[in-house]
Scaffold this motif. Structure first.
Motif: not given
Ligand SMILES: Cc1cc2nc3c(=O)[nH]c(=O)nc-3n(C[C@H](O)[C@H](O)[C@H](O)COP(=O)(O)OP(=O)(O)OC[C@H]3O[C@@H](n4cnc5c(N)ncnc54)[C@H](O)[C@@H]3O)c2cc1C
Length: 340
Positions: A148-155, A172-183
């Motif tokens: 996936v792209s680094g800007g993709e949302l986990w949802i 994460t509990d909340y899924l409207h976060l990006t791959v790059g943001g949580t990694l």
């Protein structure tokens, strides 16, 4: 007489003060002009870059704050990349401008940080959600993964992988976060005790480094970069692509919440549950202030049969502790669900 001489003294004093003040103001003017021309030079130099995407300078309001809403730090510019090379070009350009430009760069995922981590005051914010995803690619096999792209949302990743009976192993509990943001943080939730946080479930990353180089890294390929970027708080490079490990998605789950008023019992039970080899698949604990409506808000957590029992739970406004546990089941195991 005395009054007149004292007035003269004051007037003279005022004149000298005014002279010094004017000198100070005049001496500041060339500096200010330099600053302004510097600022506009930087702006026009960024504007002249040959990009697939574009840079904005005026509509910076949203990129000045994050979910925490504690800081208002407007950037000079926002890059909306349409390719990885856009990110590389802008980083190289800023490096070329040198340290006197004072430009900082921050990647911005979904802006759900709380402490201004995705802000770049008078710098350049890279809007990672503009980076085209080129699809969410799923690879099956013995070690399935999603690319996936680094800007993709986990949802979006969850929705796509579920179509194949698969899902990432750690959330994460909340899924409207990006791959790059949580990694770049860790990505922690109730599966972390079993599968590690999200950063433990990554096979490969594509990174744009601080020098603007585009590099692929993994445990074996450029491992130092790989291990620095994961959990590196966005300071070691920009994640443009990630390969994330997948596992079978459960068909059904049993979800249980248990309330405690005693912290020792709560933490003892939590430690017991995470130490069991064949126990729950998800264990999380949290603290809640028991407002009067807490239990009625949580009605969905209790089965209809338990509602009377739950309504009898009294903690007199004390702090409550909640254990949230989940067990996964396949279709064949449906009959054993209620034995948990
Ligand atoms: C409602 C809510 C629930 C949350 N729940 C959880 C939870 O259960 N578990 C958990 O672990 N966290 C949780 N968080 C915290 C969340 O994981 C972090 O705040 C995460 O960084 C937010 O992701 P984002 O996409 O919004 O990133 P942003 O806030 O946009 O960015 C966060 C950091 O990552 C950097 N960054 C962003 N994209 C990239 C990239 N592509 N490459 C390199 N660096 C990048 C930024 O520069 C910044 O430093 C929660 C936050 C909120 C608001």
């Amino acid at each position: 007489m005395r009054l007149t001489s004292s007035l003269r003294f004051h007037r003279q004093n005022n004149k000298s003060f005014l002279r010094i003040f004017m000198l100070l103001v005049l001496s500041c003017i060339p500096g200010r002009t330099n600053l302004c021309s510097n600022h506009s030079d930087i702006r026009s130099s960024l504007d002249s870059l040959d990009l697939d995407g574009y840079i904005t300078f005026d509509d910076v309001h949203n990129a000045s704050k994050d979910f925490g809403n504690r800081y208002q730090l407007p950037p000079l510019a926002i890059l909306h990349p349409r390719s990885v090379s856009d990110i590389s070009t802008v980083i190289r350009h800023i490096l070329h401008l040198g340290s006197t430009s004072n430009l900082t760069i921050a990647a911005r995922g979904h802006g759900h940080s709380l402490q201004g981590q995705a802000l770049a005051h008078q710098g350049v914010v890279i809007n990672m959600e503009s980076l085209p995803s080129h699809g969410i690619k799923i690879y099956k096999g013995t070690q399935p993964y999603v690319d996936v792209s680094g800007g993709e949302l986990w949802i979006n990743i969850l929705r796509e992988t579920l179509k194949h009976g698969l899902s990432p192993k750690s959330w994460t509990d909340y899924l409207h976060l990006t791959v790059g943001g949580t990694l770049t943080n860790a990505g922690i939730s109730g599966q972390a005790f079993k599968n590690g946080p999200q950063i433990n479930n990554v096979y490969q990353l594509d990174i744009v480094t601080g020098k603007g180089e585009v590099m692929t890294c993994s445990e074996k390929l450029n491992p130092e970069l790989f291990n620095s970027v994961l959990g590196g708080l966005g300071q070691f490079g920009i994640i443009t692509r990630a390969q994330i490990s997948l596992g079978p998605a459960p068909h059904m789950v049993k979800w249980i919440r248990v309330l405690y008023s005693d912290f020792s019992r709560f933490s003892r039970d939590q430690e017991h549950l995470i130490s069991k080899k064949k126990g729950f698949d998800y264990v999380e604990g949290f603290v809640a202030i028991n407002r009067t409506d807490l239990l009625s808000n949580w009605r969905s957590s209790f089965s209809p049969n338990d509602s009377t029992k739950a309504s009898q739970f009294k903690s007199d406004g004390k702090t409550l502790y909640c254990l949230e546990v989940v067990k996964y089941f396949n279709k064949e195991e449906a009959n054993s669900m209620n034995q948990v």
